[in-house]
Design an enzyme around this catalytic site. Structure first.
Site, PDB file in Angstrom:
ATOM      1  N   GLU B  60       0.812  -1.227   0.000  1.00 41.34           N
ATOM      2  CA  GLU B  60       0.000   0.000   0.000  1.00 41.34           C
ATOM      3  C   GLU B  60       0.844   1.276   0.000  1.00 41.34           C
ATOM      4  OE1 GLU B  60      -0.764  -2.682   1.696  1.00 41.34           O
ATOM      5  OE2 GLU B  60      -2.748  -3.162   0.863  1.00 41.34           O
ATOM      6  N   HIS B 129      -9.915  -5.961  10.560  1.00 42.62           N
ATOM      7  CA  HIS B 129     -10.522  -5.637   9.260  1.00 42.62           C
ATOM      8  C   HIS B 129     -11.922  -5.064   9.381  1.00 42.62           C
ATOM      9  CE1 HIS B 129      -7.667  -8.542   6.913  1.00 42.62           C
ATOM     10  NE2 HIS B 129      -7.033  -7.545   7.543  1.00 42.62           N
TER      11      HIS B 129
END
Lengths: 425, 326
Positions: B60, B129
């Site tokens: 990322e 998450h």
């Protein structure tokens, strides 16, 4: 949960009330709406209706005790509840009675900041404990005397002229909500209506010069001259017949007030002490009967004066009076024409008022209040017959006029009304 | 009017903007060959080729930085994060480069980039998450943050975000991708920084954004059955925040509840509540309540997972509090 019963403002101006009598005693059950005690306010003795229900646990203010608005007068709660904490709180309030908007003391502030809690993080029962749920003891102590109200409720109360101290809040810990304000307003007589349905429009009117003068002069008169009044009834048939027969031939109709001015002037000639004025060191005695007549105007009233009425005929008086009244209504009188009367007549007869007290128009010492002429039965020793009765009230300044003098004058005036020829003798 | 899904609305927005402006391209994990982890970029690789639809490694910080560099160089990248949970790795690039360049260059450098992907709790994803990071982005001056809750808003806001010369972070939600709604055929844009009143009402203002909107609207319907007329404001943009719409509503209703999937401390909801308390103080009849996720990492157990999120019951309770109906 024990709660304080506070002294509420039972009148708009009440700051303190005295307990006249308790209707409930300790241990009694109290329902909402029950009269728990009677309170003497600055205006009257009022019933104190409870807005709380429960058991009356403790009476704090006994019969005869005074309590400021917002002060605890009793404690209400559940039977056998422990009230030591709340009593301590009340004791503290006594020691430091806080004015309504007093800021929290530093100590309290500190406590508050230490006990700030994220209430919304309080976990549900099935969730694991997250942040410590706030407990009752940790709550910052309420600032004594401070009223809890939502900001909107405060704003609304100000707009609607509701005294927050007179309201018991329905929110948490007695917080006053906007609904409480609206409800309070709805049950008061001056309930606020929407503009469409309003029949009475309040407001503020700036005081005109005339109003200010009336206020100043009449307050001075009423508050400095010790007023007393005497009332007498007279049978007015002859006077009215006389007026009628004269008016039936005359081009211009003479008013009843012109007759009353003339007769008063003649009575004053016979009792000149009435024509007096208090001047602290001296009493001034007038040498003419200058008689004023109170004339109502839309913005107030004015008192045009007929000078030396004792030496004028009724038609002369009437002629002058017509002119004076007309110019009074167009505000074109000079001060000389409406001041310095030795005697005044105020006639509310045309409104149907039977009798009334008037306030003396200085510098004079007396004012004659004339009521409506009413047909009443009178007894002449043998039978009842209808008669036209007029009631006259003389208000006098007791500094210059004593009761007997006033009564004597009224007896003369009555005699002249009942037999107008008396005025000629 | 066509009824399409939220993911389809996003796809249309990207497709239309890529067709309109050749500087627009998309990069991210699985955006190409796989048609997107949530199928938002379906068909774009076939249509625009691998120069403009770029599959990246699982890195990322790296590909977000590449995107920012490309934006500084004059392109208009769309960086897709598979989820905002992974974007935490890219925060340095977003906060220290994308958000700061315009300021630090005295306005010489602009960074026209869009970062987008699902944010907040979904289902069965456990602690790492299932978190809303809205506050992290909303916190940063130099970023714009949008969080549309309907297909219509999603398409209009994404198109505006792509055309905007500043970096825009877009918050979507896994569970919203399949939500359907009306979207017009003709082109339209929705300005960034404009809230939308999703339901008119007069008794209480319910303020939310993104996925909880559905829950809030459902609560509003149930409140209506009890005679409570709730106004529902969908913020749509978190930064800039449309305070005018919020304040006007609260001045009308005098009560507010803010619903947010983030944790309570420093949440978008807490800022909105503060702004209301400050600007509408005299208009409030009760404290402003916020309904957020509980202050805990997301449990894996499904019952607990549901229990820690804003629910209809919690929102109703908060409404009852501010209306003094408890």
């Amino acid at each position: 949960m024990a709660e304080k019963i506070l002294m509420i403002a039972l009148s708009p101006t009440m700051e303190e009330g005295t307990i006249v009598e308790w209707h409930k005693k300790e241990g009694d059950n109290v329902e909402t709406g029950d009269v728990i005690c009677e309170v003497e306010t600055d205006k009257a003795t009022m019933d104190y209706e409870s807005s709380q229900s429960g058991t009356l646990l403790r009476i704090i203010k006994q019969q005869g005790d005074k309590a400021r608005v917002g002060e605890a007068i009793a404690i209400i709660g559940e039977e056998k509840e422990d009230i030591t904490e709340i009593l301590k709180e009340i004791e503290n309030e006594k020691i430091n009675p806080a004015p309504q908007e007093k800021k929290a003391k530093p100590a309290e502030k500190k406590q508050e900041s230490e006990t700030v809690e994220q209430k919304h993080t309080k976990p549900r029962e099935e969730a694991p404990p997250a942040s410590k749920p706030p407990t009752k003891e940790e709550k910052a102590p309420p600032t004594p005397g401070r009223i809890k109200a939502s900001p909107l409720a405060r704003k609304k109360a100000k707009e609607m002229g509701v005294d927050l101290r007179s309201i018991r809040g329905s929110g948490p810990d007695g917080r006053i909500t906007v609904k409480d304000i609206e409800n309070a307003k709805a049950i008061t007589p001056q309930a606020s209506l929407s503009n469409e349905t309003k029949r009475i429009k309040g407001g503020i009117i700036p005081v005109s010069t005339m109003r200010a003068t009336i206020a100043k002069r009449l307050s001075e008169s009423k508050f400095t001259a010790p007023h007393f009044s005497v009332t007498i009834s007279a049978t007015a048939d002859r006077l009215l017949n006389l007026r009628e027969s004269i008016n039936s031939k005359a081009e211009k109709k003479l008013s009843l007030n012109s007759f009353l001015i003339k007769l008063s002037a003649e009575a004053l000639v016979r009792h000149p002490a009435i024509l007096s004025s208090w001047e602290e060191e001296n009493i001034r005695l007038f040498d003419t009967a200058d008689i004023a007549l109170a004339v109502a105007l839309t913005e107030g009233l004015i008192t045009p004066v007929v000078r030396s009425a004792e030496s004028k005929t009724i038609s002369e008086i009437d002629y002058e009076l017509t002119d004076l009244i007309q110019r009074a209504k167009t505000s074109s009188l000079t001060p000389e024409e409406y001041t310095q009367a030795g005697f005044t007549i105020s006639n509310l007869g045309s409104y149907g008022v039977e009798e009334f007290d008037a306030i003396i128009n200085p510098p004079g010492s007396a004012i004659l209040a004339v009521g409506a002429i009413k047909t009443e039965p009178i007894y002449d020793g043998e039978t009842f017959r209808p008669a036209k009765i007029i009631r006259l009230t003389l208000s006098c300044d007791h500094r210059t006029i004593d009761g007997a003098l006033a009564a004597d004058f009224m007896r003369t005036l009555k005699a002249m009304i009942e037999e107008p020829a008396e005025a000629l003798i | 009017m066509a009824v399409i899904s939220y993911r389809e609305a996003l796809n249309q927005a990207i497709d239309e903007e890529m067709a309109r402006d050749e500087n627009v391209f998309i990069l991210g994990e699985e955006v190409g060959e796989y048609n997107g982890a949530y199928k938002v970029s379906r068909g774009l690789l076939a249509k625009y080729g691998e120069k403009r639809v770029i599959d990246t490694p699982i890195a990322e910080l790296g590909f977000t930085g590449i995107g920012i560099g490309a934006a500084i160089a004059g392109l208009r990248p769309i960086v897709e994060w598979m989820t905002h949970n992974f974007a935490i790795l890219a925060m340095d690039q977003v906060i220290n480069n994308a958000a700061k360049m315009r300021h630090m260059s005295g306005g010489q450098i602009k960074v026209p980039i869009v970062f987008r992907g699902p944010n907040g709790p979904a289902e069965y994803l456990s602690s790492q998450h299932s978190q809303s990071l809205a506050a992290f982005w909303m916190h940063v001056p130099g970023l714009k943050v949008v969080a549309p809750a309907t297909p219509y808003d999603a398409k209009g806001l994404l198109k505006s975000a792509i055309r905007d010369d500043d970096p825009v972070v877009m918050l979507e939600a896994e569970l919203m991708y399949s939500w359907e709604g009306e979207v017009p055929e003709e082109e339209y844009l929705i300005p960034i920084g404009k809230a939308d009143i999703k339901r008119q009402g007069k008794d209480v203002t319910l303020i939310t954004y993104s996925k909880p909107l559905r829950t809030v609207l459902s609560v509003a319907d149930k409140l209506a059955e009890r005679g409570i007329d709730a106004e529902v404001i969908d913020l749509r943009s978190l930064r800039p925040l449309d305070t005018d719409t919020i304040f006007a509503s609260v001045r009308k209703t005098h009560r507010a509840v803010v619903v947010d999937e983030a944790w309570p401390m420093g949440s978008p909801a807490s800022f909105v509540a503060y702004a209301i308390s400050r600007e509408c103080f005299d208009e409030l009849d009760a404290q402003v309540e916020i309904v957020t996720s509980e202050d805990v990492p997301m449990p894996y157990n499904h019952r607990l997972e549901l229990a820690v999120q804003p629910s209809e019951e919690k929102i109703s309770d908060a409404v009852a509090k501010v209306l003094y109906m408890e």
